[in-house]
Design an enzyme around this catalytic site. Structure first.
Site, mmCIF file in Angstrom:
data_model
loop_
_atom_site.group_PDB
_atom_site.id
_atom_site.type_symbol
_atom_site.label_atom_id
_atom_site.label_comp_id
_atom_site.label_asym_id
_atom_site.label_seq_id
_atom_site.Cartn_x
_atom_site.Cartn_y
_atom_site.Cartn_z
ATOM 1 N N ARG A 53 -5.936 -21.171 -47.505
ATOM 2 C CA ARG A 53 -4.835 -20.653 -46.686
ATOM 3 C C ARG A 53 -3.756 -20.033 -47.581
ATOM 4 N NH1 ARG A 53 -2.285 -24.759 -44.004
ATOM 5 N NH2 ARG A 53 -4.150 -25.286 -42.828
ATOM 6 N N TYR A 105 11.575 -0.314 -33.896
ATOM 7 C CA TYR A 105 10.194 -0.565 -33.480
ATOM 8 C C TYR A 105 10.185 -1.475 -32.254
ATOM 9 C CZ TYR A 105 5.478 -2.465 -33.586
ATOM 10 O OH TYR A 105 4.216 -2.869 -33.242
HETATM 11 C C1 LIG Z 1 3.836 -1.183 -36.661
HETATM 12 C C2 LIG Z 1 5.175 -1.673 -37.038
HETATM 13 C C3 LIG Z 1 5.460 -3.045 -37.048
HETATM 14 C C4 LIG Z 1 4.451 -4.090 -36.625
HETATM 15 O O1 LIG Z 1 3.388 -4.175 -37.502
HETATM 16 P P1 LIG Z 1 1.897 -4.687 -37.080
HETATM 17 O O2 LIG Z 1 1.194 -4.620 -38.378
HETATM 18 O O3 LIG Z 1 1.400 -3.754 -36.029
HETATM 19 O O4 LIG Z 1 2.068 -6.076 -36.577
HETATM 20 C C5 LIG Z 1 6.726 -3.425 -37.439
HETATM 21 N N1 LIG Z 1 7.678 -2.529 -37.793
HETATM 22 C C6 LIG Z 1 7.437 -1.211 -37.783
HETATM 23 C C7 LIG Z 1 8.504 -0.259 -38.159
HETATM 24 C C8 LIG Z 1 6.189 -0.732 -37.401
HETATM 25 O O5 LIG Z 1 5.964 0.584 -37.387
#
Ligand SMILES: *Cc1c(COP(=O)(O)O)cnc(C)c1O
Length: 382
Positions: A53, A105
């Site tokens: 882990r 986001y």
């Molecule tokens: C896509 C994204 C996330 C989330 O990431 P995941 O890998 O899809 O969980 C967070 N912040 C930003 C700015 C993103 O573009």
């Protein structure tokens, strides 16, 4: 062998590693073992290897590389960008307050709203691109955590990291920055006083739209929030798989080249779109017309990234029609891959965030810029 004197592009090309001392292999192996045997005296064969882990040499090599890119004291990989971001929020005790930048986001906003409500954490959403007003809000709120994203997805708002870091510290908070759209090559938030920096490594860091990963890095490995994040990764276990980590490390080897090309392409496309009469407005920090251009110039170097948005003249139907006429640029969510993507964010976010109905977001890839511009020209007319 990579040394401290080498440039980032060189560190990346060598994946921060040396050939295997036994075989000379220039690429590390994938280590699928989840557990490691002890000797007759019950001592571990290797003190660094107990259970997978946390004990994975590929994690260590990749985290070491990312920490070097960020000028960080330590980094931890997670199973996704959201797993990385949520580990930061989970350091906030119930009853405390969090100030979250608005218009970022959508996945972070949507999750933070639910999480904070459940935990009895006061969540204040505010626009950090208005630096002075945002700093006043920090002083009024006394938060435990300030979370911003720069450049922000999808509006490309730019936040002055140094200004907000100072105000956050005065208010007794730590500052975490999601710098996914910039990548650690174009912006290093820790250098501007941020305490933590997070990335969705699903995006440009891996760059090939074929794995989910996230990473958090700290400037201070003794910080209490950081210790909780390390513990959370180990105990709650949102770890990457060994294969995903191997792919991510491979993706990182070409990061410098990809970022250079994507940023140059995005800049050329932004300038082209700004000259197209069918476009109302282009949002890209590399444009002089962008309200955050000067701050971006001061805290980014080597380009402004692969993400840009533009407002199509007209309404939602017109924006969707433009997206529908694209032949090369794929209609799909996500960003930072080698292939260019377009997305109509209002279809996803609706009215929950105030995103414009006529906004199209582009994630610019590494294709030849003339082909991308020709595709947009055909779709837009004008
Ligand atoms: C896509 C994204 C996330 C989330 O990431 P995941 O890998 O899809 O969980 C967070 N912040 C930003 C700015 C993103 O573009």
């Amino acid at each position: 062998m990579s040394t401290n004197q080498h440039h980032v592009a060189t560190l990346l090309a060598h994946a921060n590693g040396t050939p295997d001392p036994v075989t000379g292999a220039v690429v590390p192996g994938i280590a699928p073992a989840t557990t490691f045997a002890r000797g007759a005296d019950y001592a571990l064969t290797s003190p660094q290897h107990l259970y997978a882990r946390d004990d994975n040499d590929l994690f260590r090599q990749t985290e070491g590389l990312i920490a070097r890119l960020e000028n960080a004291a330590a980094s931890r990989l997670f199973a996704s960008g959201m797993a990385a971001i949520s580990s930061i929020f989970r350091t906030v005790p119930p009853g405390a307050a969090v100030v979250l930048q608005s218009g970022i986001y959508w996945g972070t906003t949507a999750w933070a709203r639910k999480f904070c409500k459940r935990q009895g954490i006061a969540l204040v959403e505010a626009d950090s691109t208005d630096g002075p007003r945002f700093c006043e809000i920090l002083a009024e709120t006394n938060p435990d955590l300030v979370f911003i994203e720069t450049p922000a997805n999808p509006g490309l708002g730019v936040t002055d990291i140094a200004l907000v870091a100072e105000a956050a510290h005065e208010a007794g908070a730590i500052l975490a920055v999601d710098a996914t759209a910039a990548t650690p090559l174009l912006c290093k938030p820790l250098d501007f006083g941020a305490d933590l920096v997070a990335h969705s490594a699903t995006k440009a860091m891996n760059g090939h739209s074929d794995l989910l990963a996230g990473v958090v890095s700290t400037g201070n490995a003794e910080d209490e929030h950081w210790k909780l994040i390390v513990e959370d990764r180990h105990d709650a276990g949102a770890v990457l798989g060994s294969f995903e980590c191997w792919l991510l490390l491979r993706g990182l080897r070409t990061l410098a080249l990809r970022v250079e090309r994507m940023s140059a392409n995005a800049q050329a496309i932004a300038e082209y779109l700004e000259s197209n009469p069918a476009v109302e407005r282009v949002l890209y920090p590399g444009l002089e017309s962008h309200p955050g251009h000067e701050i971006a110039q001061a805290q980014m170097s080597g380009g402004y990234g692969s993400l840009l948005s533009f407002l199509v003249k007209g309404d939602e139907t017109d924006a969707l029609a433009v997206a529908g006429r694209l032949k090369l640029i794929l209609r799909a969510t996500s960003l930072g891959g080698v292939e260019s993507l377009v997305e109509h964010r209002y279809t996803i976010e609706g009215d929950a965030t105030g995103v414009a109905k006529n906004l199209l977001r582009l994630s610019v890839g590494i294709e030849h810029p003339d082909d991308l511009i020709a595709d947009l020209q055909l779709a837009l007319g004008g």
